[in-house]
Design an enzyme around this catalytic site. Structure first.
Site, mmCIF file in Angstrom:
data_model
loop_
_atom_site.group_PDB
_atom_site.id
_atom_site.type_symbol
_atom_site.label_atom_id
_atom_site.label_comp_id
_atom_site.label_asym_id
_atom_site.label_seq_id
_atom_site.Cartn_x
_atom_site.Cartn_y
_atom_site.Cartn_z
ATOM 1 N N GLU A 145 34.162 17.947 -47.976
ATOM 2 C CA GLU A 145 32.957 18.747 -48.170
ATOM 3 C C GLU A 145 32.922 19.980 -47.264
ATOM 4 O OE1 GLU A 145 29.391 16.404 -48.073
ATOM 5 O OE2 GLU A 145 29.987 15.199 -49.808
ATOM 6 N N GLU A 247 33.663 9.608 -53.321
ATOM 7 C CA GLU A 247 32.441 8.882 -52.971
ATOM 8 C C GLU A 247 31.603 8.786 -54.230
ATOM 9 O OE1 GLU A 247 31.807 10.618 -48.394
ATOM 10 O OE2 GLU A 247 30.184 10.771 -49.869
#
Length: 318
Positions: A145, A247
């Site tokens: 991220e 995720e």
């Protein structure tokens, strides 16, 4: 004669217990014995520094993970100087692979002032040097991220440079072709341009080996269309490298149903996606955990763990 017989039996036992390695080929992962590999994983970071140095805890967790049906864990931060042999052997014996992040809290690519320098490169090398020797390492992440807004797009070339240099280092050292990829935030304004940019190029040495997404769109009692997963699917039908969910999970509103897994591993998506890593193993304040090690306590209580959540012991499913 007895020695040679015993030695032969030991060799056969070792071969029987060996785990196949994982390789990216085209848009899929495959085991070294030729079977397509789907990631059925769980995020595993018990401590901020390194969960893979406590052999006793790894054995307890791996046993339950095997019962659950997991074949993969993701570990976000490790200490390359630690002794990981016990945990890695335990997970291997349970048929569990690892995706390991190469960065740390101090070596990750900063999206606001991005760069990729020798200090970071050397730190990433140390993690690779340590973990490449384990056959159950399925892949490395060069970032998690890093880009979360459109303005962060200036960091994308540095992510790609990190992947390029780590692939070159892997090859120069003669290491196994462990796939190297990136774990992206699921930001509508960035996709699919980011995933396409990191995979593009006529020279495979300059692109990712795989791409992954941290997706939290399937919330509550949803379905393939309502959740927006149909659009995620539409963006990858011709994607040239493996893509997976690094995720998954949405726990607001409750209940968290895990119904997205049926689409990911079913006919809706399994032609294009290579599986998913559920967030997360350990129950913390964010309420995503699959297990706990006992009741939480107030962080201010005597001898309490920093956040009040016990991080070792016998795992109990929630």
């Amino acid at each position: 004669m007895l020695y040679s017989t015993v030695f032969g039996l030991a060799a056969l036992a070792a071969a029987a217990n060996a785990i196949s390695t994982i390789k990216a080929k085209g848009s899929k992962f495959f085991t070294s014995d030729g079977h397509q590999f789907f990631v059925k994983g769980v995020a595993y970071q018990l401590t901020p520094d390194d969960p893979l140095v406590d052999s006793k805890q790894c054995k307890l967790d791996a046993s339950l993970m095997k019962t659950l049906g997991a074949n993969t864990i993701r570990v976000y931060h490790v200490d390359p100087n630690g002794d990981h042999s016990g945990c890695m052997s335990t997970f291997s014996d349970a048929g569990i692979y690892l995706f390991v992040d190469l960065d740390t809290f101090t070596t990750q690519i900063n999206p606001d002032t991005p760069g990729w320098n020798q200090t970071q490169f050397r730190a990433f090398q140390k993690v690779m040097d340590e973990f490449q020797r384990y056959d159950n390492v399925a892949g490395f992440f060069v970032g998690n991220e890093v880009l979360t807004t459109g303005n962060n797009s200036i960091a994308a070339p540095y992510v790609k440079a990190a992947a390029r240099d780590m692939k070159a280092y892997r090859n120069a050292k003669g290491y196994r072709d462990i796939p190297i990829g990136y774990s992206a935030a699921d930001i509508a304004s960035l996709r699919p341009n980011l995933q396409n940019y990191l995979a593009c190029g006529t020279n495979a040495s300059e692109s990712l080996d795989f791409f992954s997404l941290n997706a939290y769109e399937w919330c509550g009692r949803s379905d393939f269309m309502t959740s927006g997963y149909d659009q995620l699917n539409a963006n990858v039908t011709k994607y040239p490298i493996p893509i997976l969910f690094s995720e998954t999970g949405c726990n607001t509103p409750e209940p968290r149903t895990f119904a997205d897994q049926a689409s990911i591993f079913g006919s809706d998506m399994d032609s294009y996606w290579s599986g998913a890593i559920i967030y997360e193993w350990l129950e913390e304040a964010n309420n995503y955990g699959l297990i706990n090690y006992g009741s939480s306590v107030a962080p201010t209580a005597t001898n309490a763990p920093p956040d009040g959540f016990t991080r070792s012991g016998t795992p109990t499913p929630i």
